[in-house]
Design a protein around this motif. Structure first.
Motif, PDB file in Angstrom:
ATOM      1  N   ALA A  58      -2.076  -1.504  -9.313  1.00 17.72           N
ATOM      2  CA  ALA A  58      -2.426  -2.710  -8.553  1.00 17.72           C
ATOM      3  C   ALA A  58      -1.473  -3.843  -8.886  1.00 17.72           C
ATOM      4  O   ALA A  58      -0.993  -4.561  -7.998  1.00 17.72           O
ATOM      5  CB  ALA A  58      -3.871  -3.112  -8.848  1.00 17.72           C
ATOM      6  N   GLU A  59      -1.165  -4.003 -10.158  1.00 18.70           N
ATOM      7  CA  GLU A  59      -0.256  -5.066 -10.595  1.00 18.70           C
ATOM      8  C   GLU A  59       1.187  -4.757 -10.204  1.00 18.70           C
ATOM      9  O   GLU A  59       1.928  -5.636  -9.747  1.00 18.70           O
ATOM     10  CB  GLU A  59      -0.375  -5.252 -12.107  1.00 18.70           C
ATOM     11  N   MET A  60       1.598  -3.504 -10.378  1.00 15.36           N
ATOM     12  CA  MET A  60       2.978  -3.112 -10.081  1.00 15.36           C
ATOM     13  C   MET A  60       3.294  -3.186  -8.592  1.00 15.36           C
ATOM     14  O   MET A  60       4.457  -3.362  -8.209  1.00 15.36           O
ATOM     15  CB  MET A  60       3.235  -1.697 -10.605  1.00 15.36           C
ATOM     16  N   SER A  61       2.301  -3.033  -7.737  1.00 15.50           N
ATOM     17  CA  SER A  61       2.531  -3.074  -6.296  1.00 15.50           C
ATOM     18  C   SER A  61       2.321  -4.463  -5.700  1.00 15.50           C
ATOM     19  O   SER A  61       2.463  -4.640  -4.489  1.00 15.50           O
ATOM     20  CB  SER A  61       1.620  -2.060  -5.585  1.00 15.50           C
TER      21      SER A  61
ATOM     22  N   VAL B 211       0.838  -1.209   0.000  1.00 10.80           N
ATOM     23  CA  VAL B 211       0.000   0.000   0.000  1.00 10.80           C
ATOM     24  C   VAL B 211       0.869   1.253   0.000  1.00 10.80           C
ATOM     25  O   VAL B 211       0.606   2.207  -0.729  1.00 10.80           O
ATOM     26  CB  VAL B 211      -0.962  -0.002   1.203  1.00 10.80           C
ATOM     27  N   VAL B 212       1.929   1.251   0.820  1.00  7.47           N
ATOM     28  CA  VAL B 212       2.842   2.400   0.854  1.00  7.47           C
ATOM     29  C   VAL B 212       3.435   2.653  -0.525  1.00  7.47           C
ATOM     30  O   VAL B 212       3.473   3.794  -1.012  1.00  7.47           O
ATOM     31  CB  VAL B 212       3.972   2.167   1.880  1.00  7.47           C
ATOM     32  N   LYS B 213       3.919   1.594  -1.165  1.00 13.07           N
ATOM     33  CA  LYS B 213       4.512   1.743  -2.490  1.00 13.07           C
ATOM     34  C   LYS B 213       3.480   2.223  -3.507  1.00 13.07           C
ATOM     35  O   LYS B 213       3.790   3.041  -4.377  1.00 13.07           O
ATOM     36  CB  LYS B 213       5.109   0.407  -2.948  1.00 13.07           C
ATOM     37  N   SER B 214       2.262   1.742  -3.394  1.00 11.59           N
ATOM     38  CA  SER B 214       1.216   2.164  -4.328  1.00 11.59           C
ATOM     39  C   SER B 214       0.870   3.637  -4.132  1.00 11.59           C
ATOM     40  O   SER B 214       0.554   4.338  -5.096  1.00 11.59           O
ATOM     41  CB  SER B 214      -0.033   1.293  -4.164  1.00 11.59           C
ATOM     42  N   CYS B 215       0.942   4.108  -2.890  1.00 13.96           N
ATOM     43  CA  CYS B 215       0.700   5.539  -2.635  1.00 13.96           C
ATOM     44  C   CYS B 215       1.700   6.395  -3.393  1.00 13.96           C
ATOM     45  O   CYS B 215       1.355   7.433  -3.964  1.00 13.96           O
ATOM     46  CB  CYS B 215       0.773   5.838  -1.139  1.00 13.96           C
ATOM     47  N   MET B 216       2.960   5.966  -3.381  1.00 14.10           N
ATOM     48  CA  MET B 216       3.992   6.708  -4.102  1.00 14.10           C
ATOM     49  C   MET B 216       3.706   6.720  -5.593  1.00 14.10           C
ATOM     50  O   MET B 216       3.915   7.728  -6.275  1.00 14.10           O
ATOM     51  CB  MET B 216       5.364   6.095  -3.815  1.00 14.10           C
TER      52      MET B 216
ATOM     53  N   VAL C 126      -7.646  -5.535  -9.013  1.00 13.45           N
ATOM     54  CA  VAL C 126      -8.074  -4.223  -8.536  1.00 13.45           C
ATOM     55  C   VAL C 126      -8.928  -4.368  -7.288  1.00 13.45           C
ATOM     56  O   VAL C 126      -8.826  -3.561  -6.347  1.00 13.45           O
ATOM     57  CB  VAL C 126      -8.842  -3.465  -9.642  1.00 13.45           C
ATOM     58  N   SER C 127      -9.785  -5.389  -7.242  1.00 17.31           N
ATOM     59  CA  SER C 127     -10.638  -5.576  -6.068  1.00 17.31           C
ATOM     60  C   SER C 127      -9.803  -5.852  -4.818  1.00 17.31           C
ATOM     61  O   SER C 127     -10.083  -5.309  -3.732  1.00 17.31           O
ATOM     62  CB  SER C 127     -11.637  -6.709  -6.310  1.00 17.31           C
ATOM     63  N   ASN C 128      -8.764  -6.674  -4.959  1.00 18.99           N
ATOM     64  CA  ASN C 128      -7.861  -6.951  -3.838  1.00 18.99           C
ATOM     65  C   ASN C 128      -7.100  -5.694  -3.441  1.00 18.99           C
ATOM     66  O   ASN C 128      -6.922  -5.400  -2.250  1.00 18.99           O
ATOM     67  CB  ASN C 128      -6.886  -8.056  -4.240  1.00 18.99           C
ATOM     68  N   PHE C 129      -6.642  -4.939  -4.419  1.00 15.63           N
ATOM     69  CA  PHE C 129      -5.945  -3.672  -4.183  1.00 15.63           C
ATOM     70  C   PHE C 129      -6.850  -2.695  -3.431  1.00 15.63           C
ATOM     71  O   PHE C 129      -6.457  -2.112  -2.420  1.00 15.63           O
ATOM     72  CB  PHE C 129      -5.514  -3.093  -5.531  1.00 15.63           C
ATOM     73  N   ASN C 130      -8.089  -2.538  -3.913  1.00  9.28           N
ATOM     74  CA  ASN C 130      -9.024  -1.610  -3.271  1.00  9.28           C
ATOM     75  C   ASN C 130      -9.290  -1.999  -1.819  1.00  9.28           C
ATOM     76  O   ASN C 130      -9.343  -1.134  -0.931  1.00  9.28           O
ATOM     77  CB  ASN C 130     -10.344  -1.584  -4.034  1.00  9.28           C
ATOM     78  N   ARG C 131      -9.446  -3.293  -1.586  1.00 11.63           N
ATOM     79  CA  ARG C 131      -9.770  -3.759  -0.229  1.00 11.63           C
ATOM     80  C   ARG C 131      -8.647  -3.451   0.754  1.00 11.63           C
ATOM     81  O   ARG C 131      -8.885  -2.900   1.838  1.00 11.63           O
ATOM     82  CB  ARG C 131     -10.052  -5.260  -0.272  1.00 11.63           C
ATOM     83  N   HIS C 132      -7.422  -3.800   0.395  1.00 10.25           N
ATOM     84  CA  HIS C 132      -6.303  -3.560   1.305  1.00 10.25           C
ATOM     85  C   HIS C 132      -5.990  -2.067   1.422  1.00 10.25           C
ATOM     86  O   HIS C 132      -5.643  -1.583   2.503  1.00 10.25           O
ATOM     87  CB  HIS C 132      -5.072  -4.331   0.827  1.00 10.25           C
ATOM     88  N   PHE C 133      -6.105  -1.338   0.329  1.00  9.28           N
ATOM     89  CA  PHE C 133      -5.820   0.091   0.354  1.00  9.28           C
ATOM     90  C   PHE C 133      -6.802   0.803   1.282  1.00  9.28           C
ATOM     91  O   PHE C 133      -6.412   1.657   2.100  1.00  9.28           O
ATOM     92  CB  PHE C 133      -5.908   0.669  -1.056  1.00  9.28           C
TER      93      PHE C 133
ATOM     94  N   MET D 105      -9.721   4.939   2.533  1.00  6.82           N
ATOM     95  CA  MET D 105     -10.328   5.398   1.290  1.00  6.82           C
ATOM     96  C   MET D 105      -9.834   4.513   0.158  1.00  6.82           C
ATOM     97  O   MET D 105      -8.873   3.762   0.312  1.00  6.82           O
ATOM     98  CB  MET D 105      -9.972   6.859   1.020  1.00  6.82           C
ATOM     99  N   THR D 106     -10.471   4.587  -0.986  1.00  8.93           N
ATOM    100  CA  THR D 106     -10.040   3.804  -2.142  1.00  8.93           C
ATOM    101  C   THR D 106      -8.875   4.503  -2.832  1.00  8.93           C
ATOM    102  O   THR D 106      -8.638   5.709  -2.620  1.00  8.93           O
ATOM    103  CB  THR D 106     -11.191   3.648  -3.144  1.00  8.93           C
ATOM    104  N   PRO D 107      -8.117   3.785  -3.676  1.00  5.66           N
ATOM    105  CA  PRO D 107      -7.035   4.424  -4.436  1.00  5.66           C
ATOM    106  C   PRO D 107      -7.533   5.597  -5.281  1.00  5.66           C
ATOM    107  O   PRO D 107      -6.849   6.623  -5.392  1.00  5.66           O
ATOM    108  CB  PRO D 107      -6.503   3.286  -5.311  1.00  5.66           C
ATOM    109  N   LYS D 108      -8.709   5.463  -5.862  1.00  2.00           N
ATOM    110  CA  LYS D 108      -9.276   6.539  -6.671  1.00  2.00           C
ATOM    111  C   LYS D 108      -9.544   7.772  -5.822  1.00  2.00           C
ATOM    112  O   LYS D 108      -9.235   8.906  -6.223  1.00  2.00           O
ATOM    113  CB  LYS D 108     -10.560   6.063  -7.350  1.00  2.00           C
ATOM    114  N   GLU D 109     -10.094   7.581  -4.627  1.00  2.00           N
ATOM    115  CA  GLU D 109     -10.366   8.704  -3.722  1.00  2.00           C
ATOM    116  C   GLU D 109      -9.057   9.338  -3.249  1.00  2.00           C
ATOM    117  O   GLU D 109      -8.957  10.565  -3.121  1.00  2.00           O
ATOM    118  CB  GLU D 109     -11.189   8.221  -2.540  1.00  2.00           C
ATOM    119  N   TYR D 110      -8.056   8.496  -2.990  1.00  2.00           N
ATOM    120  CA  TYR D 110      -6.746   9.001  -2.563  1.00  2.00           C
ATOM    121  C   TYR D 110      -6.142   9.889  -3.633  1.00  2.00           C
ATOM    122  O   TYR D 110      -5.662  10.992  -3.352  1.00  2.00           O
ATOM    123  CB  TYR D 110      -5.819   7.821  -2.263  1.00  2.00           C
ATOM    124  N   ARG D 111      -6.138   9.426  -4.855  1.00  2.00           N
ATOM    125  CA  ARG D 111      -5.567  10.205  -5.956  1.00  2.00           C
ATOM    126  C   ARG D 111      -6.322  11.523  -6.134  1.00  2.00           C
ATOM    127  O   ARG D 111      -5.716  12.567  -6.365  1.00  2.00           O
ATOM    128  CB  ARG D 111      -5.590   9.383  -7.241  1.00  2.00           C
ATOM    129  N   LYS D 112      -7.625  11.500  -5.989  1.00  2.00           N
ATOM    130  CA  LYS D 112      -8.431  12.710  -6.146  1.00  2.00           C
ATOM    131  C   LYS D 112      -8.115  13.712  -5.051  1.00  2.00           C
ATOM    132  O   LYS D 112      -7.971  14.911  -5.305  1.00  2.00           O
ATOM    133  CB  LYS D 112      -9.914  12.353  -6.121  1.00  2.00           C
TER     134      LYS D 112
END
Length: 314
Positions: free
Chosen positions: A263-266, A245-250, A271-278, A284-291
């Motif tokens: 999701a794949e690179m981290s 999750v930390v790496k995906s934030c970067m 995507v569903s697994n990524f969203n759940r752990h994130f 918040m979801t990765p989309k909400e974080y980026r926004k």
């Protein structure tokens, strides 16, 4: 005969930003208690400290050493230590944490310096440098602290240059020998669990099982989980997903990659697994974080429940 109580050692992981990968801890609240914590800790980065007042004790690698005002402490990653002030005092400190290989990337040829000082004989290692004995170290560190406090134009470039000069000076000191303090210590006694921690940090994007990590540490899966938890206060699987999750934030902060690609690179399989752990970690979801990042809204920064210092210990 009463069984001797096993000493507790904690692992503290610091997370660094891409633009200026340094954690700077400074200010009037950074005072160290005179009560020994009863436990050692180690972390994933270099720690440089400046004692600004009073005196006290540094326990490191089985030795008990004294520090005083204006002393500089220099502690590479994975070295067990703890600090406490002299009785009746609360010493004031400034700390800088960073990973040299990350901070100085593209500034030095990789072969020109051993970034983690892993080749230094521990019998020659000196972790407390007095101002009178090493005035240049004190000058460089003080100048760097001044830059990071005042944050004038282009302060990050200046601070990075000063930290590079400071690190090279420390490297010279450690490689030239002739030190007053000799710390008899065998690196083989360092926790074997570091093998798993290092593998997770370096290969988080790959797929491996907890059984693979246990085998790497020459432990059964059950014993591995128990030992890992004793150092990190979390399970190996949760730790791995937190790192991802930390790496995906970067990546969300600095890249234009799609959420699917991130999701794949981290290391998340979908995507569903990524969203759940994130969402579990960041709220918040990765989309909400980026926004929120694009609108400069505040986002949760304390990613790990058990991480490096963010405020002085009580």
């Amino acid at each position: 005969m009463q069984k001797r109580k096993k000493a507790i050692t904690e692992y503290r992981r610091y997370t660094f930003s891409q633009d200026f990968p340094v954690v700077f801890l400074d200010g009037p609240n950074w005072r160290i208690s005179d009560v020994p914590s009863g436990r050692l800790h180690f972390h994933n980065c270099l720690e440089i400290g400046l004692c600004r007042s009073d005196s006290g004790t540094l326990e490191i690698l089985g030795e008990t050493l004294s520090f005083k005002k204006d002393d500089v402490t220099f502690i590479p990653k994975n070295m067990h230590h703890t600090t406490y002030s002299a009785p009746g005092t609360r010493s004031l400190w400034t700390y800088i944490f960073f990973q040299p290989s990350l901070l100085f990337k593209n500034m030095l040829p990789a072969e020109s310096i051993q970034y983690d000082l892993s080749d230094i004989s521990i019998e020659k290692y000196k972790c407390i440098l007095a101002k009178d004995d090493y005035p240049y170290v004190h000058i460089l560190l003080s100048a760097c602290i001044k830059e990071m406090r005042e944050k004038k134009t282009n302060w990050q470039y200046s601070a990075k240059g000063l930290l590079l000069a400071l690190y090279i000076e420390l490297y010279r000191i450690e490689t030239q020998g002739g030190f007053l303090n000799k710390l008899p210590y065998n690196y083989s006694t360092m926790p074997v669990i570091l093998r798993a921690i290092d593998l997770i940090e370096d290969h988080y994007m790959e797929q491996f099982t907890m059984e693979d990590l246990a085998a790497l540490c020459c432990m059964s899966p059950t014993h591995f989980r128990r030992v890992f938890f004793s150092f990190t206060n979390t399970s190996p699987l949760v730790y791995l997903n937190n790192v991802r999750v930390v790496k995906s934030c970067m990546m969300l902060d600095s890249k234009q990659e799609t959420i699917l690609n991130i999701a794949e690179m981290s290391g998340f399989g979908s995507v569903s697994n990524f969203n759940r752990h994130f969402k579990r970690v960041m709220g918040m979801t990765p989309k909400e974080y980026r926004k929120r990042q694009k609108t400069n809204d505040t986002v949760k920064s304390d990613i790990f429940e058990f991480a490096g210092w963010t405020e002085p210990e009580k």
